[in-house]
Design an enzyme around this catalytic site. Structure first.
Site, PDB file in Angstrom:
ATOM      1  N   SER A  84       0.856  -1.189   0.000  1.00  0.00           N
ATOM      2  CA  SER A  84       0.000   0.000   0.000  1.00  0.00           C
ATOM      3  C   SER A  84       0.885   1.230   0.000  1.00  0.00           C
ATOM      4  CB  SER A  84      -0.888  -0.007   1.253  1.00  0.00           C
ATOM      5  OG  SER A  84      -1.467   1.270   1.384  1.00  0.00           O
ATOM      6  N   HIS A 101      -1.145  -1.357  -4.370  1.00  0.00           N
ATOM      7  CA  HIS A 101      -2.388  -0.900  -3.740  1.00  0.00           C
ATOM      8  C   HIS A 101      -2.325   0.626  -3.641  1.00  0.00           C
ATOM      9  CE1 HIS A 101      -5.932  -1.345  -1.106  1.00  0.00           C
ATOM     10  NE2 HIS A 101      -5.436  -0.288  -0.470  1.00  0.00           N
ATOM     11  N   ASP A 131      -4.072   4.047  -2.711  1.00  0.00           N
ATOM     12  CA  ASP A 131      -5.110   4.628  -1.854  1.00  0.00           C
ATOM     13  C   ASP A 131      -5.457   6.052  -2.270  1.00  0.00           C
ATOM     14  OD1 ASP A 131      -5.741   2.612   0.154  1.00  0.00           O
ATOM     15  OD2 ASP A 131      -3.642   2.811   0.738  1.00  0.00           O
ATOM     16  N   MET A 152      -7.764   9.273  -1.373  1.00  0.00           N
ATOM     17  CA  MET A 152      -8.576   9.878  -0.303  1.00  0.00           C
ATOM     18  C   MET A 152      -8.903  11.324  -0.659  1.00  0.00           C
ATOM     19  SD  MET A 152      -6.599   8.442   3.025  1.00  0.00           S
ATOM     20  CE  MET A 152      -6.032   6.746   3.120  1.00  0.00           C
ATOM     21  N   HIS A 196      -7.881   1.877  -4.674  1.00  0.00           N
ATOM     22  CA  HIS A 196      -8.826   1.833  -3.557  1.00  0.00           C
ATOM     23  C   HIS A 196      -9.369   3.248  -3.378  1.00  0.00           C
ATOM     24  CE1 HIS A 196      -9.313   1.274   1.112  1.00  0.00           C
ATOM     25  NE2 HIS A 196     -10.438   1.572   0.503  1.00  0.00           N
ATOM     26  N   MET A 226     -11.367   5.990  -1.745  1.00  0.00           N
ATOM     27  CA  MET A 226     -12.029   6.416  -0.503  1.00  0.00           C
ATOM     28  C   MET A 226     -12.523   7.832  -0.756  1.00  0.00           C
ATOM     29  SD  MET A 226      -9.243   4.789   2.099  1.00  0.00           S
ATOM     30  CE  MET A 226      -8.007   4.588   0.810  1.00  0.00           C
ATOM     31  N   MET A 232     -11.924  -4.101   5.102  1.00  0.00           N
ATOM     32  CA  MET A 232     -11.084  -3.181   5.875  1.00  0.00           C
ATOM     33  C   MET A 232     -10.952  -3.707   7.306  1.00  0.00           C
ATOM     34  SD  MET A 232     -10.199  -0.721   3.849  1.00  0.00           S
ATOM     35  CE  MET A 232      -9.332   0.246   5.077  1.00  0.00           C
ATOM     36  N   PHE A 278      -6.208   6.277   7.146  1.00  0.00           N
ATOM     37  CA  PHE A 278      -4.827   6.445   7.596  1.00  0.00           C
ATOM     38  C   PHE A 278      -4.085   5.108   7.599  1.00  0.00           C
ATOM     39  CE2 PHE A 278      -7.503   9.601   9.579  1.00  0.00           C
ATOM     40  CZ  PHE A 278      -6.840  10.777   9.261  1.00  0.00           C
ATOM     41  N   ASP A 323      -7.190  -5.225   4.308  1.00  0.00           N
ATOM     42  CA  ASP A 323      -6.431  -3.975   4.293  1.00  0.00           C
ATOM     43  C   ASP A 323      -6.474  -3.291   5.659  1.00  0.00           C
ATOM     44  OD1 ASP A 323      -5.234  -1.570   3.586  1.00  0.00           O
ATOM     45  OD2 ASP A 323      -6.882  -0.891   2.313  1.00  0.00           O
ATOM     46  N   GLY A 324      -5.283  -3.086   6.245  1.00  0.00           N
ATOM     47  CA  GLY A 324      -5.195  -2.252   7.438  1.00  0.00           C
ATOM     48  C   GLY A 324      -4.633  -2.958   8.662  1.00  0.00           C
ATOM     49  N   GLY A 325      -3.526  -2.436   9.151  1.00  0.00           N
ATOM     50  CA  GLY A 325      -2.968  -2.929  10.405  1.00  0.00           C
ATOM     51  C   GLY A 325      -2.374  -4.332  10.328  1.00  0.00           C
ATOM     52  N   GLY A 350       1.085  -1.770   4.300  1.00  0.00           N
ATOM     53  CA  GLY A 350       1.626  -0.419   4.181  1.00  0.00           C
ATOM     54  C   GLY A 350       2.832  -0.215   5.068  1.00  0.00           C
ATOM     55  N   SER A 351       2.563   0.220   6.315  1.00  0.00           N
ATOM     56  CA  SER A 351       3.659   0.627   7.190  1.00  0.00           C
ATOM     57  C   SER A 351       4.555  -0.529   7.640  1.00  0.00           C
ATOM     58  CB  SER A 351       3.096   1.357   8.408  1.00  0.00           C
ATOM     59  OG  SER A 351       2.065   0.607   8.998  1.00  0.00           O
TER      60      SER A 351
HETATM   61  C1  DX5 Z   1      -6.179   2.899   5.034  1.00  0.00           C
HETATM   62  C2  DX5 Z   1      -5.673   2.395   3.710  1.00  0.00           C
HETATM   63  C3  DX5 Z   1      -4.665   1.329   3.802  1.00  0.00           C
HETATM   64  C4  DX5 Z   1      -3.396   1.738   4.528  1.00  0.00           C
HETATM   65  C5  DX5 Z   1      -2.803   0.513   5.143  1.00  0.00           C
HETATM   66  O1  DX5 Z   1      -7.314   3.637   4.847  1.00  0.00           O
HETATM   67  O2  DX5 Z   1      -6.752   1.884   2.949  1.00  0.00           O
HETATM   68  O3  DX5 Z   1      -4.357   0.765   2.530  1.00  0.00           O
HETATM   69  O4  DX5 Z   1      -2.440   2.324   3.693  1.00  0.00           O
HETATM   70  O5  DX5 Z   1      -1.707   0.887   5.896  1.00  0.00           O
HETATM   71  P1  DX5 Z   1      -1.177  -0.032   7.084  1.00  0.00           P
HETATM   72  O6  DX5 Z   1      -0.760  -1.350   6.461  1.00  0.00           O
HETATM   73  O7  DX5 Z   1      -0.036   0.754   7.653  1.00  0.00           O
HETATM   74  O8  DX5 Z   1      -2.314  -0.189   8.043  1.00  0.00           O
HETATM   75 ZN    ZN Z   2      -6.283   0.796   1.100  1.00  0.00          ZN
END
Ligand code: DX5
Ligand code: ZN
Length: 228
Positions: A9, A34, A36, A38, A68, A70, A139, A145, A177-179, A199-200
């Site tokens: 991501s 991926h 994102d 926003m 993705h 949003m 999600m 974020f 997706d997420g965390g 992502g992170s």
């Molecule tokens: C959040 C995004 C994710 C985000 C995931 O709204 O849709 O794709 O970048 O980041 P991590 O893996 O750090 O949770």
């Molecule tokens: Zn995403």
């Protein structure tokens, strides 16, 4: 053995060196980009538009780009992303007045279509559209974020979506997706995910290959050894 897809991501990538950083993640074993989007309206954050997809294609990124969205409204911008080079486009059902029409628009623009389910989005939105879906993105945090904590109750939701996909008989990719970290990736895979968005846990780290190799070991329930 099941082939899991790993989708870096790019929200956590180095935006000043985006093409380079994404190439690095793909060379390290990432399968899908991926992307994102926003809008500071549907979610309280602002990222990038279709011109960045085009720039990545022009730079030489050939991997599938999974957009993705949003954003709200969704439809006006769909053709822009398709023309820019998106492979798949997913949106949140809450952001569209006409879910079926938006899915159809994505398909008519030559992309795979996806629905994104927030932690509290009910599953009945899938009832009449499974045949149009390329992806269901569950999600595991609320959208907006990176670096948020995985919400444990979403594991049950992943299992439920897996069941619905299998029961439908359609070939739909279940993405999460997420965390996602080294500590929960195995459980997420066991719950039925096909695609892991990361992502992170990946970007900004020293050795992308080591992280992706380690993730694949966890997905395949093998022990990781950095000395291989
Ligand atoms: C959040 C995004 C994710 C985000 C995931 O709204 O849709 O794709 O970048 O980041 P991590 O893996 O750090 O949770
Ligand atoms: Zn995403």
């Amino acid at each position: 053995m099941k082939k899991y897809l790993i989708a870096p991501s790019i929200l956590s990538a180095d935006f000043a060196r985006l093409g380079k950083d994404i190439s690095k993640a793909l060379a390290a074993g990432g399968d899908v980009v991926h992307f994102d989007v926003m809008d500071n309206h549907y979610v309280p954050n602002l990222t990038m538009g279709s011109m960045v997809v085009k720039a990545l294609r022009d730079y030489g990124i050939t991997a599938p780009i999974d957009v993705h969205l949003m954003i709200k409204p969704v439809e006006r911008i769909v053709p822009d992303f398709a023309q820019a080079g998106a492979s798949y486009i997913s949106f949140h059902p809450e952001a569209s007045e006409h879910i079926d029409r938006t899915l159809q628009l994505i398909i008519e623009n030559g992309c795979g279509a996806g629905l994104v389910l927030n932690p509290a989005t009910p599953l009945h939105v899938l009832d009449y559209v499974m045949h149009k879906l390329n992806t269901i993105l569950v999600m595991s945090v609320n959208p907006g974020f990176s670096k948020q904590l995985f919400i444990p109750s979403t594991l049950h939701k992943i299992r439920q979506v897996r069941y619905l996909i299998d029961k439908s008989g359609y070939d739909v990719c279940l993405a999460v997706d997420g965390g996602i970290t080294m500590n929960n990736i195995s459980e997420i895979a066991a719950a039925g995910a096909d695609m892991i968005v990361v992502g992170s846990t990946l970007f900004g780290q020293m050795d992308y290959k080591k992280i992706i190799d380690n993730m694949r070991c966890k997905l395949e329930k093998r022990e990781y050894s950095s000395f291989r």
